[in-house]
Design a protein around this motif. Structure first.
Motif, PDB file in Angstrom:
ATOM      1  N   GLN A   6       0.808  -1.218   0.000  1.00  0.00           N
ATOM      2  CA  GLN A   6       0.000   0.000   0.000  1.00  0.00           C
ATOM      3  C   GLN A   6       0.841   1.267   0.000  1.00  0.00           C
ATOM      4  O   GLN A   6       0.300   2.364   0.141  1.00  0.00           O
ATOM      5  N   ILE A   7       2.139   1.101  -0.169  1.00  0.00           N
ATOM      6  CA  ILE A   7       2.981   2.292  -0.262  1.00  0.00           C
ATOM      7  C   ILE A   7       2.819   2.912  -1.648  1.00  0.00           C
ATOM      8  O   ILE A   7       2.727   2.208  -2.653  1.00  0.00           O
ATOM      9  N   TYR A   8       2.759   4.239  -1.671  1.00  0.00           N
ATOM     10  CA  TYR A   8       2.672   4.932  -2.956  1.00  0.00           C
ATOM     11  C   TYR A   8       4.091   5.124  -3.484  1.00  0.00           C
ATOM     12  O   TYR A   8       4.931   5.721  -2.815  1.00  0.00           O
ATOM     13  N   LEU A   9       4.342   4.583  -4.661  1.00  0.00           N
ATOM     14  CA  LEU A   9       5.725   4.541  -5.173  1.00  0.00           C
ATOM     15  C   LEU A   9       5.871   5.415  -6.425  1.00  0.00           C
ATOM     16  O   LEU A   9       5.217   5.179  -7.445  1.00  0.00           O
ATOM     17  N   ILE A  10       6.737   6.418  -6.286  1.00  0.00           N
ATOM     18  CA  ILE A  10       7.049   7.281  -7.437  1.00  0.00           C
ATOM     19  C   ILE A  10       8.470   6.963  -7.895  1.00  0.00           C
ATOM     20  O   ILE A  10       9.398   6.949  -7.079  1.00  0.00           O
ATOM     21  N   VAL A  11       8.624   6.683  -9.175  1.00  0.00           N
ATOM     22  CA  VAL A  11       9.950   6.377  -9.716  1.00  0.00           C
ATOM     23  C   VAL A  11      10.445   7.562 -10.535  1.00  0.00           C
ATOM     24  O   VAL A  11       9.716   8.095 -11.388  1.00  0.00           O
ATOM     25  N   LEU A  12      11.672   7.999 -10.221  1.00  0.00           N
ATOM     26  CA  LEU A  12      12.304   9.086 -10.974  1.00  0.00           C
ATOM     27  C   LEU A  12      13.325   8.481 -11.932  1.00  0.00           C
ATOM     28  O   LEU A  12      14.118   7.632 -11.533  1.00  0.00           O
ATOM     29  N   THR A  13      13.286   8.923 -13.175  1.00  0.00           N
ATOM     30  CA  THR A  13      14.301   8.471 -14.135  1.00  0.00           C
ATOM     31  C   THR A  13      14.707   9.663 -14.990  1.00  0.00           C
ATOM     32  O   THR A  13      14.083  10.725 -14.930  1.00  0.00           O
ATOM     33  N   GLY A  14      15.733   9.403 -15.783  1.00  0.00           N
ATOM     34  CA  GLY A  14      16.014  10.356 -16.846  1.00  0.00           C
ATOM     35  C   GLY A  14      15.004  10.128 -17.954  1.00  0.00           C
ATOM     36  O   GLY A  14      14.009   9.426 -17.760  1.00  0.00           O
ATOM     37  N   MET A  15      15.292  10.700 -19.127  1.00  0.00           N
ATOM     38  CA  MET A  15      14.372  10.482 -20.243  1.00  0.00           C
ATOM     39  C   MET A  15      14.354   8.994 -20.589  1.00  0.00           C
ATOM     40  O   MET A  15      15.405   8.370 -20.693  1.00  0.00           O
ATOM     41  N   VAL A  16      13.171   8.403 -20.689  1.00  0.00           N
ATOM     42  CA  VAL A  16      13.072   6.988 -21.073  1.00  0.00           C
ATOM     43  C   VAL A  16      12.087   6.857 -22.227  1.00  0.00           C
ATOM     44  O   VAL A  16      11.261   7.747 -22.465  1.00  0.00           O
ATOM     45  N   SER A  17      12.178   5.761 -22.898  1.00  0.00           N
ATOM     46  CA  SER A  17      11.241   5.511 -23.997  1.00  0.00           C
ATOM     47  C   SER A  17       9.878   5.139 -23.423  1.00  0.00           C
ATOM     48  O   SER A  17       9.756   4.810 -22.240  1.00  0.00           O
ATOM     49  N   GLY A  18       8.878   5.162 -24.289  1.00  0.00           N
ATOM     50  CA  GLY A  18       7.531   4.780 -23.854  1.00  0.00           C
ATOM     51  C   GLY A  18       7.504   3.366 -23.300  1.00  0.00           C
ATOM     52  O   GLY A  18       6.878   3.102 -22.275  1.00  0.00           O
ATOM     53  N   GLY A  19       8.213   2.462 -23.972  1.00  0.00           N
ATOM     54  CA  GLY A  19       8.234   1.060 -23.535  1.00  0.00           C
ATOM     55  C   GLY A  19       8.854   0.920 -22.165  1.00  0.00           C
ATOM     56  O   GLY A  19       8.366   0.166 -21.305  1.00  0.00           O
ATOM     57  N   GLU A  20       9.922   1.674 -21.929  1.00  0.00           N
ATOM     58  CA  GLU A  20      10.577   1.596 -20.617  1.00  0.00           C
ATOM     59  C   GLU A  20       9.677   2.144 -19.523  1.00  0.00           C
ATOM     60  O   GLU A  20       9.612   1.604 -18.421  1.00  0.00           O
ATOM     61  N   ALA A  21       8.966   3.226 -19.852  1.00  0.00           N
ATOM     62  CA  ALA A  21       8.034   3.807 -18.873  1.00  0.00           C
ATOM     63  C   ALA A  21       6.961   2.789 -18.506  1.00  0.00           C
ATOM     64  O   ALA A  21       6.595   2.638 -17.342  1.00  0.00           O
ATOM     65  N   ILE A  22       6.477   2.072 -19.510  1.00  0.00           N
ATOM     66  CA  ILE A  22       5.448   1.052 -19.240  1.00  0.00           C
ATOM     67  C   ILE A  22       5.976  -0.006 -18.287  1.00  0.00           C
ATOM     68  O   ILE A  22       5.312  -0.414 -17.336  1.00  0.00           O
ATOM     69  N   ARG A  23       7.236  -0.409 -18.526  1.00  0.00           N
ATOM     70  CA  ARG A  23       7.816  -1.452 -17.664  1.00  0.00           C
ATOM     71  C   ARG A  23       7.960  -0.982 -16.215  1.00  0.00           C
ATOM     72  O   ARG A  23       7.859  -1.774 -15.286  1.00  0.00           O
ATOM     73  N   ILE A  24       8.193   0.316 -16.047  1.00  0.00           N
ATOM     74  CA  ILE A  24       8.275   0.865 -14.683  1.00  0.00           C
ATOM     75  C   ILE A  24       6.946   0.664 -13.942  1.00  0.00           C
ATOM     76  O   ILE A  24       6.909   0.249 -12.790  1.00  0.00           O
ATOM     77  N   PHE A  25       5.864   0.934 -14.670  1.00  0.00           N
ATOM     78  CA  PHE A  25       4.538   0.733 -14.035  1.00  0.00           C
ATOM     79  C   PHE A  25       4.264  -0.750 -13.815  1.00  0.00           C
ATOM     80  O   PHE A  25       3.699  -1.149 -12.797  1.00  0.00           O
ATOM     81  N   GLU A  26       4.687  -1.554 -14.798  1.00  0.00           N
ATOM     82  CA  GLU A  26       4.468  -2.992 -14.662  1.00  0.00           C
ATOM     83  C   GLU A  26       5.206  -3.568 -13.460  1.00  0.00           C
ATOM     84  O   GLU A  26       4.760  -4.529 -12.834  1.00  0.00           O
ATOM     85  N   ALA A  27       6.339  -2.947 -13.126  1.00  0.00           N
ATOM     86  CA  ALA A  27       7.126  -3.436 -11.986  1.00  0.00           C
ATOM     87  C   ALA A  27       6.501  -3.019 -10.659  1.00  0.00           C
ATOM     88  O   ALA A  27       6.933  -3.477  -9.599  1.00  0.00           O
TER      89      ALA A  27
END
Ligand code: GH3
Ligand code: MG
Ligand code: MG
Ligand code: MG
Length: 337
Positions: free
Chosen positions: A99-120
């Motif tokens: 139930q922790i709210y998780l915000i991930v900070l990255t540099g510029m990433v592709s759309g596919g990489e962004a999706i994988r961040i949410f999937e993780a």
């Protein structure tokens, strides 16, 4: 009905308990190995009023989450890839991490990489560079969800408390329905249940059991001489005399009026006779607090024991009742079977 209203009121008060204050700081964990970013983001978050812990690497981050009961985690990884997504997955596998709210900070990433961040398991993703206002808005979005979850948890807690209270109240009501209010003895309903139970055991295992039906002798006279109220208090006193002279395994019940039933589980007739005699004598020898010192009371007792040929516990009860009638006819103050 009063009890029900009381419980409902209690639950409603618990659910609508006012917030302690308008602003409550969030417990935030920042995981980043970039010293400059750490300083900058911590400063921003603290100026929003939140309390911030910092971890330099993932393992330390996970243990700090456990320690500080963090509500929101901001995780920065500079090199996106499968390995860095492990932190998100590990967090979601922890019991308190779901139930922790998780915000991930990255540099510029592709759309596919962004999706994988949410999937993780991320709830939000911010690509650098970003400014104070952006971080504030995203943390605000997280906070909204965190507060909603807290409210839901409080409501669940209140409902749990309400259900527990209700269970206690129900148990109390059940006991009341089985208790005679004057003497506190189990009542007729309970008596019949115990007879049924003892009978079932007898049928199953041939475990013998006996019962005594008792009726006070000339009790009408007590009422006539002293009044109904004193009659009632004598009934309470008699109940206590019975309680004091029966065995703990004997179940003494008030059937109504000045009639009582004793269920004696695992008891054959000769043993039950001893119990009955002891009860009879205890009443005979008792000096009654509410009556003249010369007053004596007595009880007649009918006894029956389980035996072959009986079809139902009713047969046993009827036999004991007939024996009681016999005891009355033979002169009262005696045990018959
Ligand atoms: P016996 O049983 O020996 O034949 O005579 P008895 O006078 O006891 O007569 P019976 O058992 O037929 O009647 C019971 C009397 O007990 C009737 C009533 O005056 C009294 N009684 C019954 N229930 C209560 C009660 O709850 N409180 C009081 N004070 N008296 C009761
Ligand atoms: Mg009677
Ligand atoms: Mg009678
Ligand atoms: Mg009587």
């Amino acid at each position: 009905a009063n009890l029900k209203e009381e419980l409902q009121g209690k639950m409603e008060r618990q659910i609508s308990a006012p917030e302690a204050s308008d602003f409550t700081p969030l417990r935030i964990l920042l995981v980043s190995d970039d010293e400059l970013n750490c300083k900058r983001f911590t400063g921003w978050l603290e100026s929003m009023g939140h309390s911030v812990n910092v971890a330099r690497e993932e393992k330390e981050g996970l243990s700090l989450i456990l320690e500080n009961r963090c509500q929101l985690v901001i995780y920065e990884h500079r090199l996106p890839g499968a390995n860095s997504m492990k932190f998100c997955r590990s967090l979601r596998e922890m019991k308190c991490g779901r139930q922790i709210y998780l915000i991930v900070l990255t540099g510029m990433v592709s759309g596919g990489e962004a999706i994988r961040i949410f999937e993780a398991g991320a709830d939000d993703h911010i690509a650098k560079p970003f400014n104070y206002e952006v971080l504030q808005a995203r943390v605000g979005g997280g906070e909204r969800l965190i507060r909603l979850r807290e409210e839901a948890e409080q409501e669940r807690e209140a409902v749990r408390g309400y259900l527990a209270d209700l269970a206690v109240a129900n148990r109390r009501l059940g006991q009341m329905a089985m208790t005679d209010s004057l003497t506190g003895l189990p009542n007729r309903r309970y008596a019949m249940e115990r007879m049924e139970q003892a009978w079932a055991e007898y049928e199953r295992n041939q475990t013998p059991f006996s019962c005594l039906v008792m009726d006070l002798d000339f009790f009408k006279r007590v009422n006539d001489q002293y009044g109904h109220e004193i009659g009632d208090s004598v009934l309470l006193e008699i109940a206590n005399v019975f309680r004091g002279s029966a065995r703990s395994s004997d179940i003494i019940c008030r059937l109504g009026g000045e009639e009582f039933l004793v269920v004696c589980p695992h008891t054959v007739a000769t043993e039950a006779f001893q119990v009955a005699e002891r009860l009879r004598r205890a009443v005979e020898e008792h000096s009654w607090t509410m009556l003249d010192s010369t007053s004596v009371l007595s009880v007649s007792i009918g006894l029956a024991a389980s035996s072959e040929g009986m079809q139902h516990w009713n047969d046993l009860y009827r036999l004991a009742d007939q024996a009681l009638y016999q005891a009355k006819r033979n002169g009262r103050n005696r045990v018959c079977m």
